[in-house]
Design an enzyme around this catalytic site. Sequence first.
Site, PDB file in Angstrom:
ATOM      1  N   CYS A 274       0.829  -1.198   0.000  1.00  0.00           N
ATOM      2  CA  CYS A 274       0.000   0.000   0.000  1.00  0.00           C
ATOM      3  C   CYS A 274       0.867   1.252   0.000  1.00  0.00           C
ATOM      4  O   CYS A 274       0.439   2.303  -0.444  1.00  0.00           O
ATOM      5  CB  CYS A 274      -0.893  -0.010   1.245  1.00  0.00           C
TER       6      CYS A 274
ATOM      7  N   GLY B 275      -4.814  -1.855   8.789  1.00  0.00           N
ATOM      8  CA  GLY B 275      -3.993  -2.017   7.594  1.00  0.00           C
ATOM      9  C   GLY B 275      -4.291  -0.954   6.565  1.00  0.00           C
ATOM     10  O   GLY B 275      -4.845   0.104   6.875  1.00  0.00           O
ATOM     11  N   CYS B 276      -3.921  -1.223   5.330  1.00  0.00           N
ATOM     12  CA  CYS B 276      -4.095  -0.262   4.242  1.00  0.00           C
ATOM     13  C   CYS B 276      -5.551   0.186   4.142  1.00  0.00           C
ATOM     14  O   CYS B 276      -6.459  -0.629   4.032  1.00  0.00           O
ATOM     15  CB  CYS B 276      -3.658  -0.887   2.927  1.00  0.00           C
ATOM     16  N   PHE B 277      -5.765   1.500   4.153  1.00  0.00           N
ATOM     17  CA  PHE B 277      -7.150   1.983   4.165  1.00  0.00           C
ATOM     18  C   PHE B 277      -7.899   1.722   2.864  1.00  0.00           C
ATOM     19  O   PHE B 277      -9.124   1.751   2.838  1.00  0.00           O
ATOM     20  CB  PHE B 277      -7.250   3.453   4.577  1.00  0.00           C
TER      21      PHE B 277
END
Length: 230
Positions: free
Chosen positions: A19, A60-62
């Site tokens: 990400c 985690g990655c949005f």
Amino acid sequence: MNIVRITFFTLLILVSTSCRPKEKSTQPEMAHQEPIENPETPKLTPSELQQYETAYFASGCFWCVEAIFESVKGVKEVYSGYSGGTEKNPTYEQVSYGKTHHAESVEVYYDPKVVSFTQLVQVFFGSHDPTTLNQQGPDRGAQYRSIAFYKNDEQKKIITDYMAKLEAEHVYGRPIVTEVKKFDKFYRAEDYHQDYEKLHPNNSYIQNVSIPRLNRFKKNFKSFLKEDVH
């Protein structure tokens, strides 16, 4: 609701995509890669959003987290952004390179008549691995840590009680390291991060990480999904 045993998260294969941009000069190209026309309805206006409740999570990655919560019935809008730190007006470059104490987070607007905060907490724990410290899948660093934010004592109890239940039933097989944190401030991410998974379906990270993660969630939480989500 019976707790879904989500052991597949502990077997998640780390892929080379991430990400976070690999170097500063690649961020704009990566973030705007091959966008498509947004097939969804426009974002709700601020006045329309005021009629709904808000909840905040980091897992985690949005890009991934936004897409997961967007699929849940009763959720009206989700924004990607930054929370959990003290720095004001952080940027993606600052957060993604670990230059702040913020984590990539989401702001969830929901109708409590359709979906409860308890159910959103179940979505949160059921859609990521809360046992990996400062890591989610291929993304490493405190900016990708697991945080369940609460706005009052009732929400805090809902979170901690559910965590205790997961631990007692040994759902994950390892200790949960999720932070339970009082909500303070949410900073919306730059516009190009909003609806990123929908607008960039051919991005390598979306293909290899986000979509598989969303599909695992949908498989295990079918009763939570909106009617138009397959």
